[in-house]
Design an enzyme around this catalytic site. Structure first.
Site, short mmCIF file in Angstrom:
data_model
loop_
_atom_site.label_atom_id
_atom_site.label_comp_id
_atom_site.label_asym_id
_atom_site.label_seq_id
_atom_site.Cartn_x
_atom_site.Cartn_y
_atom_site.Cartn_z
N ASN A 89 0.80 -1.22 0.00
CA ASN A 89 0.00 0.00 0.00
C ASN A 89 0.83 1.28 0.00
O ASN A 89 0.37 2.32 -0.46
CB ASN A 89 -0.93 -0.02 1.22
CG ASN A 89 -1.59 1.32 1.47
OD1 ASN A 89 -2.48 1.73 0.73
ND2 ASN A 89 -1.15 2.02 2.51
N TYR A 154 4.14 9.64 -11.60
CA TYR A 154 3.20 8.89 -10.76
C TYR A 154 2.39 7.93 -11.62
O TYR A 154 2.26 6.73 -11.28
CB TYR A 154 2.28 9.86 -10.03
CG TYR A 154 1.19 9.19 -9.23
CD1 TYR A 154 1.45 8.62 -7.99
CD2 TYR A 154 -0.11 9.10 -9.75
CE1 TYR A 154 0.45 7.98 -7.27
CE2 TYR A 154 -1.12 8.46 -9.03
CZ TYR A 154 -0.83 7.91 -7.79
OH TYR A 154 -1.84 7.28 -7.08
#
Length: 287
Positions: A89, A154
């Site tokens: 995560n 990203y």
């Protein structure tokens, strides 16, 4: 025939970057179902606070420290038992047009969002495959299915996480080890500071993502979109010619979701914290 729901009670679940946000919400949801949750996070103080509230465990973890990541997983297994679920995560989302993004930010994104996920996935496979059981959950993003201005690197890392997850899913076919790839829209955590809304790109809460993860663990599936409607939207836009697809994205305001916040003062605190999120990687770059 509906899939038989799996029990998560007693399962050893490791979640990286779980001191807050999606990770903490997922830890909460799984703890309530009786899972033995271990939180790994760079912010040990906050991780211990979150773990204490849940009756979980917290161990220090810098996911960019490859050896340290492996030793963290070893320690989990010594303390709690064989890992049943690993949820990769930990991630950051600094925003800037590519020509304004400095190389240090690029390296942090690659180390945290991609290399750490590769290493965590590999370590999980090594531990789970011999036992013929286990579940790896990689947190990607809808940005792993489409490009968004203002976050080129990203998006690149999240595209890579989707590709990694798809490949490992196929490699593990028939072994008993499962892979899920979670692709949420904008999630209202600190990472989304300063981001607005767009038509048909409704943001979600971390609890929504946590519930989707729980559902994927109970009734295993690979693609996990949050909200589920993102899947249909993505399929439709991919069928369109590029010019029409890009026009639709602009008409819905999707091209502004991230780019509109690239110089937002509302993101200053988050951007500062993200810049300090990879000490091991920074140390390696300086040596």
């Amino acid at each position: 025939m509906a899939k038989r729901e799996r029990s998560l009670a007693g399962k050893v679940v490791v979640i990286t970057g779980a001191a807050q946000g999606i990770g903490a919400s997922t830890a909460t949801a799984l703890s309530r179902l009786g899972a033995k949750v271990v939180i790994g996070d760079l912010d040990q103080v906050l991780a211990e606070k979150t773990a204490a509230e849940l009756g979980a465990e917290a161990l220090p973890l810098d996911v960019t420290d490859t050896r340290g990541f492996t030793e963290f997983l070893d320690e989990v297994e010594r303390r709690v038992g064989p890992i049943d679920v690993l949820i990769n995560n930990a991630g950051i989302m600094p925003l800037a047009p590519l020509d304004e993004e400095d190389d240090a930010a690029t390296r942090r994104l690659l180390e945290i969002n991609l290399h750490a996920v590769i290493h965590g996935t590999r370590e999980a496979v090594k531990r789970m495959r011999p036992r013929g059981t286990g579940h790896i959950v990689n947190i990607a993003s809808m940005a792993g299915k489409a490009g968004f201005p203002g976050a080129a690197t990203y998006c690149a890392t999240k595209h890579a996480v989707v590709g990694l997850s798809e490949s490992v899913h196929l490699e593990l076919h028939g072994t008993g080890v499962l892979v899920s790839c979670v692709m949420p829209a904008v999630v209202r955590t600190e990472l989304a500071s300063g981001l607005g809304e767009a038509k048909f790109f409704k943001s979600v809460q971390p609890e929504d993502v946590a519930q989707a993860i729980v559902d994927a663990l109970r009734r295993p599936k690979f693609d996990v979109f949050v909200p589920a409607s993102l899947d249909a939207m993505g399929r439709i836009t991919r069928l369109l010619p590029r010019r029409l697809g890009e026009g639709l994205l602009r008409a819905l305001g999707g091209d502004k979701i991230l780019s509109s916040a690239t110089h937002s003062s509302a993101r200053a605190e988050y951007e500062s914290r993200a810049a300090r999120s990879a000490p091991a990687a920074e140390k390696g770059a300086d040596s």
